[in-house]
Scaffold this motif. Structure first.
Motif, PDB file in Angstrom:
ATOM      1  N   VAL A 105       0.891  -1.190   0.041  1.00 27.55           N
ATOM      2  CA  VAL A 105      -0.029  -0.061  -0.009  1.00 27.55           C
ATOM      3  C   VAL A 105       0.834   1.290   0.012  1.00 27.55           C
ATOM      4  O   VAL A 105       0.884   2.061  -0.647  1.00 27.55           O
ATOM      5  N   VAL A 162       2.572   1.962  -3.301  1.00 36.10           N
ATOM      6  CA  VAL A 162       1.782   2.491  -4.431  1.00 36.10           C
ATOM      7  C   VAL A 162       1.362   4.152  -3.957  1.00 36.10           C
ATOM      8  O   VAL A 162       1.543   5.162  -4.499  1.00 36.10           O
ATOM      9  N   ALA A 163       1.144   4.402  -2.757  1.00 33.12           N
ATOM     10  CA  ALA A 163       0.742   5.555  -2.069  1.00 33.12           C
ATOM     11  C   ALA A 163       1.777   6.682  -2.069  1.00 33.12           C
ATOM     12  O   ALA A 163       1.550   7.893  -2.467  1.00 33.12           O
ATOM     13  N   VAL A 201      -6.396  -1.806   2.195  1.00 33.68           N
ATOM     14  CA  VAL A 201      -6.380  -0.450   1.338  1.00 33.68           C
ATOM     15  C   VAL A 201      -5.899   0.738   1.803  1.00 33.68           C
ATOM     16  O   VAL A 201      -5.810   1.872   1.059  1.00 33.68           O
ATOM     17  N   HIS A 236      -1.301   5.513   5.361  1.00 33.86           N
ATOM     18  CA  HIS A 236      -0.942   5.673   3.962  1.00 33.86           C
ATOM     19  C   HIS A 236      -2.534   4.832   3.469  1.00 33.86           C
ATOM     20  O   HIS A 236      -2.640   3.996   3.984  1.00 33.86           O
ATOM     21  N   LEU A 292      -4.348   3.833  -0.385  1.00 37.08           N
ATOM     22  CA  LEU A 292      -4.342   3.933  -1.749  1.00 37.08           C
ATOM     23  C   LEU A 292      -5.183   4.833  -2.460  1.00 37.08           C
ATOM     24  O   LEU A 292      -6.110   5.214  -1.893  1.00 37.08           O
TER      25      LEU A 292
END
Length: 191
Positions: free
Chosen positions: A24, A27-28, A64, A105, A107
């Motif tokens: 996660v 990506v974030a 997520v 964090h 997504l």
């Protein structure tokens, strides 16, 4: 409401969920695979710290978002880096008796729906402390706007951490954090 009403916030075992949490974060936050490997070791160490609290945001069993923190201790690496910046601004007392938000964090597709604010509020509520401190990239980002909306204010800016070119701001807030603007409840369910 929107499709995110089914997101739940639950306590997680940080060590067990570290690989998914770092997916996660990658990506974030835009981490490289090499940075993920370094952070995996760091998260493993953090999971062993006294008082660590970790939460996951789940959508149908899929992680997520996540956040974790712990009572701050001056001997922590992070504290040793920020101490001179805080003391220069007269805020050295923010290193003691505070809950440090270590990571938070969500997504990108799940941002802007109250998940991050629910995570940070729940972490702070469970901390049992009266103040919270965190660091964030020193730029006008959605994260900084979120933290300000929760009562965090800048304690130090242009903080340089070793091994990164990004500058950070250190922010602090009294606890409890304020309720959501307009009295709205968060879309995520907190367990």
């Amino acid at each position: 409401m929107d499709q995110l009403t089914g997101v739940t916030i639950e306590a997680i075992d940080l060590a067990a969920w570290a690989p998914q949490a770092l997916d996660v974060q990658a990506v974030a936050f835009g981490l490289t695979p090499e940075e993920v490997m370094v952070r995996l070791h760091i998260v493993g160490r953090h999971a062993q710290q006294p008082g660590v609290i970790a939460l996951g945001a789940f959508d149908g069993g899929r992680l997520v978002g996540f956040g974790y923190g712990m009572p701050n201790r001056r001997e922590h690496w992070w504290s040793t880096v920020i101490q001179p910046y805080l003391e220069a601004g007269g805020h050295g007392d923010w290193l003691d008796g505070v809950f440090a938000i270590t990571e938070l964090h969500v997504l990108p597709g799940f941002q802007g729906h109250g998940i991050g604010s629910t995570l940070i509020r729940t972490l702070c509520e469970r901390s049992g402390l009266h103040r919270s401190i965190l660091s964030a990239i020193d730029a006008e980002t959605p994260a900084r706007r979120l933290y300000r909306s929760l009562g965090y204010r800048d304690l130090a800016r242009a903080v340089h951490f070793p091994n990164t070119e990004r500058l950070y701001a250190v922010m602090g807030a009294p606890l409890p954090l304020p309720a959501r603007p307009g009295g709205q409840s968060a879309p995520a369910n907190s367990r």
